[in-house]
Write a protein that holds these residues in place. Structure first.
Motif: not given
Ligand code: RM4
Ligand code: MN
Ligand code: MN
Length: 380
Positions: A47, A50-51, A54, A290-291, A294, A360-361, A363, A365
């Motif tokens: 995770d 992923e951050v 992005l 995760v959001e 970000v 992110l949204r 993708s 994920y």
């Protein structure tokens, strides 16, 4: 500052996200498990990767032990580096074991103190194996009632125990000392504020520095001034970024008080020497983790960009002339500038997303991880 220089500077930010910010967490009332939450440290650092993918500037992951303990640290390090990350600060945990009911390194019982020191030495060994450059120390030590223990004796025990750990620190590691005025102790925390933390760092040595967690102040504290003074004293080791309205709420950084965040970065930009360690320390109880991370990184990028835009000559001229509001307006002009386009270009230049939350949204994920990580085993 030119647009190119601004974008380059934003692209060079080095932010650490916390492994513990990706796992399940809650309040003392309830923990609501989220679909797709990582089940172990391997998934937590996925995770984090992923951050970083992005945002482009979150290339390190801070770890917490024993929450992130594994048998094979070489394999964990390879996994982290394979994801394009590096290990940030190693955080010890001296607050959950039943032995620590009355404290850890300040405990009245020498046996408990020895156990706490052994855990800290173990963290030094783990950090060495993982290539980490810092031990990050937060103590839950303190007392709940006047007279419960001797305040000076507790400090002496604490300094003596940390001196043992400091003596074992390899040259490439530093010791970050976090302070907090209350909670879980409610009468006297053993390192309540930045002054107490500086005193302990001075007693230990020059590689001991203070860590400022934005949620660890009494209301009304001027955090940017604390930052300025610590930097002037070369004792500013780093940050735990988060935001709060009431207590140590661990909300998304910059969500409640973006002006304070900007003013902190103004002090960082003005301070000589390299940036201190910039770590996020958040606990996401109901928001998508995760959001949330970000958004936190993006908010840090924007606060930094705005601070870089402050017209320093104008500010200094106003200050020298005793122009009370002139200096204030110099700050406001930078704070009110929309830096989103520059930050988007800085991210694009790093191969990251112009619009990280949108990306992110789009993708999928979160949905993918929810499907992959559907077993009931939890972590964090
Ligand atoms: C504390 C402190 C520490 C963090 C723990 C989990 O309030 O902020 O930095 O490690 O929470
Ligand atoms: Mn913290
Ligand atoms: Mn905290």
């Amino acid at each position: 500052m030119s647009t190119e220089a601004l974008e380059r500077a934003v692209g060079e930010l080095a932010i650490e996200t916390p492994s513990w910010g990706y796992g399940d967490s809650g309040t003392r009332f309830a923990t609501f498990p989220q679909p797709g939450r990582p089940r172990d440290v391997y998934e937590r650092v996925e995770d984090a990767a992923e951050v970083h993918r992005l945002t482009g500037t979150a290339g390190a992951v801070a770890l917490h032990f024993p929450w992130d303990a594994v048998d094979d640290y070489g394999a964990l390090r390879a996994h982290i580096e394979g994801l394009g990350l590096r290990v940030g600060a190693v955080n010890a945990n001296l607050f959950q074991d039943p032995d620590y009911k009355l404290g850890s390194v300040a405990h009245p019982d020498a046996g408990v103190r020895a156990r706490a020191v052994e855990h800290l030495l173990e963290c030094v060994r783990i950090a060495t194996a993982l290539g980490s450059g810092a031990q990050s120390l937060w103590l839950a030590d303190g007392t709940n009632y006047p007279g419960q223990d001797d305040l000076r004796a507790r400090r002496e025990r604490l300094v003596a125990a940390l001196a043992e750990v400091y003596a074992a620190l390899p040259a490439e590691q530093e010791l970050l000392v976090e302070y907090k005025p209350f909670e879980p102790a409610f009468y006297a925390t053993d390192i309540p504020d930045w002054g107490a933390a500086v005193g302990i760092c001075r007693a230990l040595g020059e590689r001991a520095r203070v860590l400022v967690d934005l949620g660890h102040h009494l209301h009304g504290a001027n955090v940017e001034q604390i930052v300025a003074f610590l930097a002037a004293d070369d004792r500013l080791g780093g940050f735990h970024f988060n935001n709060r309205k009431y207590a140590d709420d661990d909300l998304v950084v910059g969500s409640v008080n973006p002006f304070e965040l900007f003013l902190i970065f103004c002090e960082l930009v003005a301070a000589p020497g390299p940036m201190p360690r910039l770590t996020i320390d958040q606990s996401h109880n109901v928001e998508a983790k995760v959001e949330a991370m970000v958004i936190s990184v993006v908010n840090l990028q924007e606060a930094y960009a705005k601070a870089l835009l402050v017209d320093r000559e104008r500010l200094r001229a106003a200050q020298d002339a005793g122009d009370v509001l002139g200096g204030h307006e110099a700050l406001l002009d930078a704070f009110r500038t929309d830096v989103r386009p520059q930050c988007a270009r800085a991210r694009a230049g790093l191969g990251a997303a112009r619009d990280p939350v949108g990306a992110l949204r789009a993708s999928g994920y979160a949905e993918r991880k929810a499907a992959e990580r559907s077993s009931s085993e939890t972590g964090g």
